[in-house]
Design an enzyme around this catalytic site. Sequence first.
Site, PDB file in Angstrom:
ATOM      1  N   GLU A  34      30.275 -52.550 -37.246  1.00 53.33           N
ATOM      2  CA  GLU A  34      29.306 -53.295 -36.423  1.00 53.33           C
ATOM      3  C   GLU A  34      30.014 -54.283 -35.498  1.00 53.33           C
ATOM      4  OE1 GLU A  34      25.030 -53.834 -37.033  1.00 53.33           O
ATOM      5  OE2 GLU A  34      25.572 -54.099 -39.133  1.00 53.33           O
ATOM      6  N   TYR A 110      30.822 -46.481 -40.576  1.00 55.53           N
ATOM      7  CA  TYR A 110      29.606 -47.292 -40.595  1.00 55.53           C
ATOM      8  C   TYR A 110      28.420 -46.336 -40.727  1.00 55.53           C
ATOM      9  CZ  TYR A 110      25.796 -50.320 -39.132  1.00 55.53           C
ATOM     10  OH  TYR A 110      24.597 -51.007 -39.081  1.00 55.53           O
ATOM     11  N   ASP A 152      30.992 -49.607 -44.452  1.00 52.15           N
ATOM     12  CA  ASP A 152      29.631 -49.986 -44.846  1.00 52.15           C
ATOM     13  C   ASP A 152      28.855 -48.693 -45.041  1.00 52.15           C
ATOM     14  OD1 ASP A 152      27.016 -50.765 -45.107  1.00 52.15           O
ATOM     15  OD2 ASP A 152      26.924 -51.881 -43.214  1.00 52.15           O
ATOM     16  N   ASN A 154      25.863 -48.430 -46.569  1.00 58.72           N
ATOM     17  CA  ASN A 154      24.413 -48.659 -46.593  1.00 58.72           C
ATOM     18  C   ASN A 154      23.731 -47.931 -47.756  1.00 58.72           C
ATOM     19  OD1 ASN A 154      23.338 -50.555 -44.640  1.00 58.72           O
ATOM     20  ND2 ASN A 154      24.195 -49.230 -43.047  1.00 58.72           N
ATOM     21  N   ASP A 252      26.557 -61.086 -42.536  1.00 54.51           N
ATOM     22  CA  ASP A 252      25.799 -60.925 -43.786  1.00 54.51           C
ATOM     23  C   ASP A 252      26.603 -60.124 -44.826  1.00 54.51           C
ATOM     24  OD1 ASP A 252      25.440 -58.891 -41.901  1.00 54.51           O
ATOM     25  OD2 ASP A 252      23.345 -58.540 -42.401  1.00 54.51           O
TER      26      ASP A 252
END
Lengths: 262, 262
Positions: A34, A110, A152, A154, A252
């Site tokens: 990101e 990602y 990441d 997710n 975050d």
Amino acid sequence: MKIATWNVNSIRSRQAIVLDWLAANPVDVLCLQETKVVDLDFPREPFEAIGYQLAISGQKSYNGVAILSRHPMTEISAGFGAVLGEETDLDEQKRVITAVIGGVRVVNLYVPNGSAIASEKYDYKLRWFALLKTYLAQLQGSAVPDLCVCGDFNVAPDDRDIYKPDGKDKHIMASPPEREALASVLSLGFTDIFRQFTPDGGHYSWWDYRRGGFANNRGWRIDHIYLTAGLCDRAQACTIDIEPRRREKPSDHTPVIVDLRN
Amino acid sequence: MKIATWNVNSIRSRQAIVLDWLAANPVDVLCLQETKVVDLDFPREPFEAIGYQLAISGQKSYNGVAILSRHPMTEISAGFGAVLGEETDLDEQKRVITAVIGGVRVVNLYVPNGSAIASEKYDYKLRWFALLKTYLAQLQGSAVPDLCVCGDFNVAPDDRDIYKPDGKDKHIMASPPEREALASVLSLGFTDIFRQFTPDGGHYSWWDYRRGGFANNRGWRIDHIYLTAGLCDRAQACTIDIEPRRREKPSDHTPVIVDLRN
DNA sequence: GAAGAAGTGG
DNA sequence: CCACTTCTTC
């Protein structure tokens, strides 16, 4: 060799925090997700000034991945297509970059968030995982088959990875189809190296900005480092550093780090 | 009694800088402009905690004025209409607030910028100045006729007040009609108290954020403190404090301060 | 809750 | 250049 992964939620907004972290944690390789910036606008100079080479693949506003390395990188490529030799709409979003560093093929991912179950984006996420499996299988058959696949994802692989798993099977990042899609990828022969060292729950890499998620430790472990068998024996530690999440205007997410014996 | 004026360009963005400045410069009265916030969202508490009472008149996004005072305020009113007893479209934008403090009537103004000569906003600025004259004349005839009129006037009164005056007579903030409109107001009997102490040029209160305006000292003196005759003799000093303009994420304006003998 | 975009304003 | 709006995304 230390390899870290960190979703920074905009490299331009997080530049100072990442530089401070690298000063205190001079890892050999840092995989960013990101980055949210086109390649021409990526702030290369401050990272090069502290000794990192950069491999980047970004776009405007969304997504974007980068590998920062203290050692030479070869076989740099971005997207599934560069490895699979075929065009795919799944490469329109910049979510994949890879490079060979010190004999290890680092793959920085990602994974799509998926938005909500039964959404178009959720289907996209499942399709993306399916192509990821083909992509990684191809790399496992290459001349450098020792893979460190991080990023990441997710997805919280199991209930230990969520602060309160009850009912989360209907929640994005924990629903059975996406967990199965991830598990299918890992069945190629990948080990969740964090779990080799830390079997207990309560260890998270992401906390929602909203409703005091971090203050109340309502987190999720969705950032992962997966190693092929040839690298697992070299792993000496795998840790999550929550320090950067405590800072002013943090991402975050917070970094996950693996230490590989030479 | 020390009275200061400061266009803060959003009190929410500038809260820490203003609090730091007040800690180092505990003026009796601070007039703020461009607070850019509705009254309910104004961060009252941190200023009250350091001993200030507040009189505020704000709106969403644009404009907004406030008076912070260590001493009791009476006869607080916002807008021209409250004094003139008539409604006017010029009160739709929150640009005027006044209060009596220690026998002095403090009038805090945020004069319209005017955008560009021959624009609708420029006409609005000239109309606004015309009504300001009526408003101040009315206050001069009141029971508290000693006026301290301060704020962001968006006019450089003469060429000493611009870093490079050549050709600026076609520039907003220096064009003859707006200078004349300001001069007409001042003809009621106001003194530019900064000029009583500092006749030379090169003293500015605003520097454009763009093109390194501050770094190159390309400034304008557009923030002013005007006193009626009864107060002029009490003035001991009038200074511009450029320190806050050096900070990270500063306002483009910096405070002007007058010190009145008791 | 925080990020970027595109627009307005200064 | 910086801060505001609304919008979208995560």
